[in-house]
Scaffold this motif. Structure first.
Motif, PDB file in Angstrom:
ATOM      1  N   ASN A  42       0.857  -1.176   0.000  1.00 21.87           N
ATOM      2  CA  ASN A  42       0.000   0.000   0.000  1.00 21.87           C
ATOM      3  C   ASN A  42       0.895   1.228   0.000  1.00 21.87           C
ATOM      4  OD1 ASN A  42      -1.629   2.130   0.793  1.00 21.87           O
ATOM      5  ND2 ASN A  42      -2.780   0.909   2.290  1.00 21.87           N
ATOM      6  N   ALA A  43       0.822   2.019  -1.067  1.00 20.69           N
ATOM      7  CA  ALA A  43       1.659   3.217  -1.138  1.00 20.69           C
ATOM      8  C   ALA A  43       0.914   4.313  -1.876  1.00 20.69           C
ATOM      9  CB  ALA A  43       2.968   2.899  -1.857  1.00 20.69           C
ATOM     10  N   MET A  44       1.419   5.514  -1.770  1.00 20.22           N
ATOM     11  CA  MET A  44       0.905   6.610  -2.569  1.00 20.22           C
ATOM     12  C   MET A  44       1.872   6.797  -3.732  1.00 20.22           C
ATOM     13  SD  MET A  44      -1.394   8.772  -0.446  1.00 20.22           S
ATOM     14  CE  MET A  44      -0.670  10.381  -0.247  1.00 20.22           C
ATOM     15  N   ALA A  45       1.304   7.059  -4.906  1.00 20.48           N
ATOM     16  CA  ALA A  45       2.125   7.410  -6.063  1.00 20.48           C
ATOM     17  C   ALA A  45       2.025   8.920  -6.199  1.00 20.48           C
ATOM     18  CB  ALA A  45       1.616   6.706  -7.311  1.00 20.48           C
ATOM     19  N   ILE A  46       3.094   9.608  -5.798  1.00 19.57           N
ATOM     20  CA  ILE A  46       3.063  11.064  -5.680  1.00 19.57           C
ATOM     21  C   ILE A  46       4.027  11.670  -6.701  1.00 19.57           C
ATOM     22  CG2 ILE A  46       3.505  13.004  -4.130  1.00 19.57           C
ATOM     23  CD1 ILE A  46       3.027  10.973  -1.805  1.00 19.57           C
ATOM     24  N   PRO A  47       3.545  12.632  -7.524  1.00 18.83           N
ATOM     25  CA  PRO A  47       4.470  13.260  -8.470  1.00 18.83           C
ATOM     26  C   PRO A  47       5.623  13.917  -7.715  1.00 18.83           C
ATOM     27  CG  PRO A  47       2.363  14.452  -8.368  1.00 18.83           C
ATOM     28  CD  PRO A  47       2.187  13.178  -7.610  1.00 18.83           C
TER      29      PRO A  47
END
Ligand code: CUA
Length: 152
Positions: free
Chosen positions: A109-114
């Motif tokens: 579970n992760a965030m894909a952050i620019p």
């Protein structure tokens, strides 16, 4: 007294959290090994050695790196094909807005952050297909943004 109740109550909560986290990691036979973060500008992705061509790369005898780029409304690569019982490090970033990178029922579970690279190292104990979803609202087709992890 109420004070004791509070203490017991919060201990139950803490144990509950631990059980939930453990169950998350064991539930689908995925072992979380570690995680960290790095940075990369979205406009540098195309020229980047790894993210320029999102892929799975063998980096050691039992170690693989997966470079994932999320963008509206896809994950690259898709499917992500990796072997079971190997150390897999996911490097996840976004080309545009904030997306999620989540295998339901697990703690993958992760965030894909620019601008940022989320890194998680895990091991899949069993072969099989694992659905991958975006769990951060990212626009009109957010609910259709999904990918597939194939463990062999
Ligand atoms: Cu991408 Cu929601």
């Amino acid at each position: 007294t109420y004070e004791k109740l509070w203490i017991v109550g919060s201990m139950v909560l803490i144990v509950g959290f631990i059980v939930t986290i453990t169950y998350g990691s064991v539930g689908l036979g995925i072992t979380m090994i570690g995680n960290e973060e790095e940075t990369i500008a979205p406009n540098e992705l195309n020229d980047d050695e790894q993210f320029g061509e999102p892929r799975v790369e063998q980096i050691g005898e039992d170690e693989y790196a997966v470079y994932v780029v999320a963008q509206t409304f896809i994950f690259q690569p898709d499917p992500i094909e990796i072997p079971a019982n190997n150390e897999i490090t996911f490097h996840v970033t976004s080309r545009d807005v904030v997306h999620g990178f989540y295998v339901p029922g697990t703690n993958l579970n992760a965030m894909a952050i620019p601008g940022q690279i989320s890194e998680m190292t895990v091991e899949f104990d069993d072969s099989g297909e694992y659905g991958l979803i975006c769990h951060e609202y990212c626009g009109v087709s957010h609910h259709e943004m999904e990918g597939l992890i194939v463990v062999q």
